[in-house]
Motif scaffolding. Sequence first.
Motif, PDB file in Angstrom:
ATOM      1  N   ALA A  70       5.223  17.512  -3.264  1.00  0.00           N
ATOM      2  CA  ALA A  70       6.558  17.707  -2.672  1.00  0.00           C
ATOM      3  C   ALA A  70       7.122  16.343  -2.264  1.00  0.00           C
ATOM      4  N   LEU A  71       8.412  16.172  -2.508  1.00  0.00           N
ATOM      5  CA  LEU A  71       9.054  14.868  -2.334  1.00  0.00           C
ATOM      6  C   LEU A  71       9.539  14.684  -0.905  1.00  0.00           C
ATOM      7  N   ASN A  72       9.286  13.517  -0.355  1.00  0.00           N
ATOM      8  CA  ASN A  72       9.871  13.153   0.938  1.00  0.00           C
ATOM      9  C   ASN A  72      10.514  11.768   0.806  1.00  0.00           C
ATOM     10  N   ASP A  73      11.165  11.334   1.884  1.00  0.00           N
ATOM     11  CA  ASP A  73      11.867  10.043   1.813  1.00  0.00           C
ATOM     12  C   ASP A  73      10.929   8.899   1.467  1.00  0.00           C
ATOM     13  N   THR A  74       9.746   8.908   2.092  1.00  0.00           N
ATOM     14  CA  THR A  74       8.808   7.802   1.847  1.00  0.00           C
ATOM     15  C   THR A  74       8.429   7.756   0.379  1.00  0.00           C
ATOM     16  N   LEU A  75       8.134   8.926  -0.193  1.00  0.00           N
ATOM     17  CA  LEU A  75       7.732   8.962  -1.606  1.00  0.00           C
ATOM     18  C   LEU A  75       8.847   8.415  -2.504  1.00  0.00           C
ATOM     19  N   VAL A  76      10.061   8.850  -2.252  1.00  0.00           N
ATOM     20  CA  VAL A  76      11.175   8.391  -3.104  1.00  0.00           C
ATOM     21  C   VAL A  76      11.401   6.890  -2.913  1.00  0.00           C
ATOM     22  N   ASP A  77      11.297   6.426  -1.665  1.00  0.00           N
ATOM     23  CA  ASP A  77      11.435   4.975  -1.422  1.00  0.00           C
ATOM     24  C   ASP A  77      10.324   4.212  -2.150  1.00  0.00           C
ATOM     25  N   GLU A  78       9.131   4.787  -2.147  1.00  0.00           N
ATOM     26  CA  GLU A  78       8.011   4.114  -2.823  1.00  0.00           C
ATOM     27  C   GLU A  78       8.243   4.041  -4.334  1.00  0.00           C
ATOM     28  N   ILE A  79       8.792   5.105  -4.906  1.00  0.00           N
ATOM     29  CA  ILE A  79       9.129   5.053  -6.338  1.00  0.00           C
ATOM     30  C   ILE A  79      10.113   3.900  -6.565  1.00  0.00           C
ATOM     31  N   GLY A  80      11.104   3.798  -5.692  1.00  0.00           N
ATOM     32  CA  GLY A  80      12.102   2.722  -5.824  1.00  0.00           C
ATOM     33  C   GLY A  80      11.453   1.346  -5.748  1.00  0.00           C
ATOM     34  N   HIS A  81      10.530   1.193  -4.823  1.00  0.00           N
ATOM     35  CA  HIS A  81       9.855  -0.095  -4.651  1.00  0.00           C
ATOM     36  C   HIS A  81       9.032  -0.429  -5.902  1.00  0.00           C
ATOM     37  N   ALA A  82       8.312   0.581  -6.418  1.00  0.00           N
ATOM     38  CA  ALA A  82       7.497   0.356  -7.622  1.00  0.00           C
ATOM     39  C   ALA A  82       8.389  -0.004  -8.809  1.00  0.00           C
ATOM     40  N   LEU A  83       9.525   0.679  -8.910  1.00  0.00           N
ATOM     41  CA  LEU A  83      10.446   0.374 -10.021  1.00  0.00           C
ATOM     42  C   LEU A  83      11.014  -1.042  -9.894  1.00  0.00           C
ATOM     43  N   ASP A  84      11.305  -1.462  -8.658  1.00  0.00           N
ATOM     44  CA  ASP A  84      11.788  -2.840  -8.463  1.00  0.00           C
ATOM     45  C   ASP A  84      10.779  -3.827  -9.056  1.00  0.00           C
ATOM     46  N   GLY A  85       9.501  -3.585  -8.757  1.00  0.00           N
ATOM     47  CA  GLY A  85       8.449  -4.476  -9.256  1.00  0.00           C
ATOM     48  C   GLY A  85       8.363  -4.454 -10.776  1.00  0.00           C
ATOM     49  N   PHE A  86       8.398  -3.264 -11.349  1.00  0.00           N
ATOM     50  CA  PHE A  86       8.291  -3.145 -12.817  1.00  0.00           C
ATOM     51  C   PHE A  86       9.515  -3.751 -13.498  1.00  0.00           C
ATOM     52  N   ARG A 103       0.753  13.516  -3.716  1.00  0.00           N
ATOM     53  CA  ARG A 103       0.669  14.315  -2.480  1.00  0.00           C
ATOM     54  C   ARG A 103       0.044  15.656  -2.861  1.00  0.00           C
ATOM     55  N   PRO A 104      -1.228  15.624  -3.270  1.00  0.00           N
ATOM     56  CA  PRO A 104      -1.823  16.822  -3.888  1.00  0.00           C
ATOM     57  C   PRO A 104      -1.791  18.056  -2.996  1.00  0.00           C
ATOM     58  N   LYS A 105      -1.879  17.870  -1.677  1.00  0.00           N
ATOM     59  CA  LYS A 105      -1.915  19.050  -0.798  1.00  0.00           C
ATOM     60  C   LYS A 105      -0.595  19.807  -0.781  1.00  0.00           C
ATOM     61  N   ALA A 106       0.473  19.137  -1.125  1.00  0.00           N
ATOM     62  CA  ALA A 106       1.788  19.801  -1.109  1.00  0.00           C
ATOM     63  C   ALA A 106       2.397  19.839  -2.511  1.00  0.00           C
ATOM     64  N   LEU A 107       1.546  19.863  -3.522  1.00  0.00           N
ATOM     65  CA  LEU A 107       2.011  19.893  -4.919  1.00  0.00           C
ATOM     66  C   LEU A 107       3.065  18.800  -5.184  1.00  0.00           C
ATOM     67  N   ASN A 130       0.849  -1.194   0.000  1.00  0.00           N
ATOM     68  CA  ASN A 130       0.000   0.000   0.000  1.00  0.00           C
ATOM     69  C   ASN A 130       0.880   1.238   0.000  1.00  0.00           C
ATOM     70  N   TYR A 131       0.785   2.003  -1.072  1.00  0.00           N
ATOM     71  CA  TYR A 131       1.627   3.202  -1.159  1.00  0.00           C
ATOM     72  C   TYR A 131       0.902   4.400  -0.559  1.00  0.00           C
ATOM     73  N   GLU A 132       1.668   5.235   0.138  1.00  0.00           N
ATOM     74  CA  GLU A 132       1.096   6.434   0.771  1.00  0.00           C
ATOM     75  C   GLU A 132       1.128   7.638  -0.148  1.00  0.00           C
ATOM     76  N   ASN A 133       2.183   7.709  -0.957  1.00  0.00           N
ATOM     77  CA  ASN A 133       2.458   8.953  -1.697  1.00  0.00           C
ATOM     78  C   ASN A 133       2.446   8.818  -3.210  1.00  0.00           C
ATOM     79  N   ILE A 134       2.232   7.601  -3.669  1.00  0.00           N
ATOM     80  CA  ILE A 134       2.181   7.396  -5.118  1.00  0.00           C
ATOM     81  C   ILE A 134       1.041   6.422  -5.428  1.00  0.00           C
ATOM     82  N   VAL A 135       0.615   6.436  -6.685  1.00  0.00           N
ATOM     83  CA  VAL A 135      -0.347   5.442  -7.157  1.00  0.00           C
ATOM     84  C   VAL A 135       0.368   4.641  -8.243  1.00  0.00           C
ATOM     85  N   VAL A 136       0.276   3.331  -8.151  1.00  0.00           N
ATOM     86  CA  VAL A 136       1.008   2.471  -9.084  1.00  0.00           C
ATOM     87  C   VAL A 136       0.010   1.622  -9.871  1.00  0.00           C
TER      88      VAL A 136
END
Length: 258
Positions: A27-43, A21-25, A2-8
């Motif tokens: 804005a990137l945080n560690d969790t979001l970047v880690d989630e991108i990494g996790h999604a890329l691992d899967g793809f 993260r629509p409320k903050a336009l 379950n991703y908090e900051n991205i939709v896959v």
Amino acid sequence: MNYENIVVETRGRVGLITLNRPKALNALNDTLVDEIGHALDGFEASEDIGAVVITGSEKAFAAGADIGAMASFSYMDAYKGDYITRNWERVRSCRKPVIAAVAGFALGGGCELAMMCDMIIAADTAKFGQPEVKLGILPGAGGTQRLPRAVGKAKAMDLCLTARFMDAEEAERAGLVSRVVPAEKVLDEALAAAETIAGYSLPVVMMIKESVNRAFESSLSEGLLFERRVFHSAFALDDQKEGMAAFVAKRKPAFKHR
Ligand code: HXC
């Protein structure tokens, strides 16, 4: 997961990551970047995926790293924590092509994230910038290195030193983006480009990506030698036999390794 900051999602043979993260336009945080990494691992691991698109919202691809989170950092917090950049190069290390579909703001870390992708397709609403200087910091996720390689020293200095934004038309002229399309079409355009790429032979696509990236890491003669060696190796693939046989027979190739 379950991703908090991205939709896959997957669309055909394309993996789609939407920053969310629509409320903050976005804005990137560690969790979001880690989630991108996790999604890329899967793809990357999936045989059903040949290319990836990263996109944001209509208003913002991403307006940078989260300023609120960084505001009280000490030097040690920044150095030890390596905020947003501890897993940053995962996008660059993805061996399948990654396309950024950018509408609205791509600023600071947002511009740097887009630049880590293999190509940027921009909406006519896109605005690129490295406005960190206004915050008393400098670009820290590749802006001072990737921007000059993309647009040359003069424009990179201009953007980083004045903090002005560059619109989509100027970004295309400068070579930062490969195409500009009306905002409502930007995601479809990127998905279509990714689907086209995903229809080709994956090992050949990966060889092309590796070879083009080599141009930024080596002298011309070393890069040309690298390309020649990889080019010759393509003849070991049955996809080369198929591609050329299909051309001669005037039919569509059916690549095996996708
Ligand atoms: C946290 C952000 C944010 C950011 C926007 N928001 N950008 N929150 N970090 N980077 C929040 C705002 O606080 C606001 O929240 C909401 O998103 C909407 O933004 P507004 O400013 O109200 O929108 P608008 O007036 O349309 O202006 C849009 C904007 C502006 C021009 C993009 O938000 C802006 O200048 N943002 C900062 C851009 C920036 O400096 N980026 C670089 C960050 S440093 P509320 O709660 O008030 O509604 C960086 C370093 C990377 O990226 C390197 C790290 C290693």
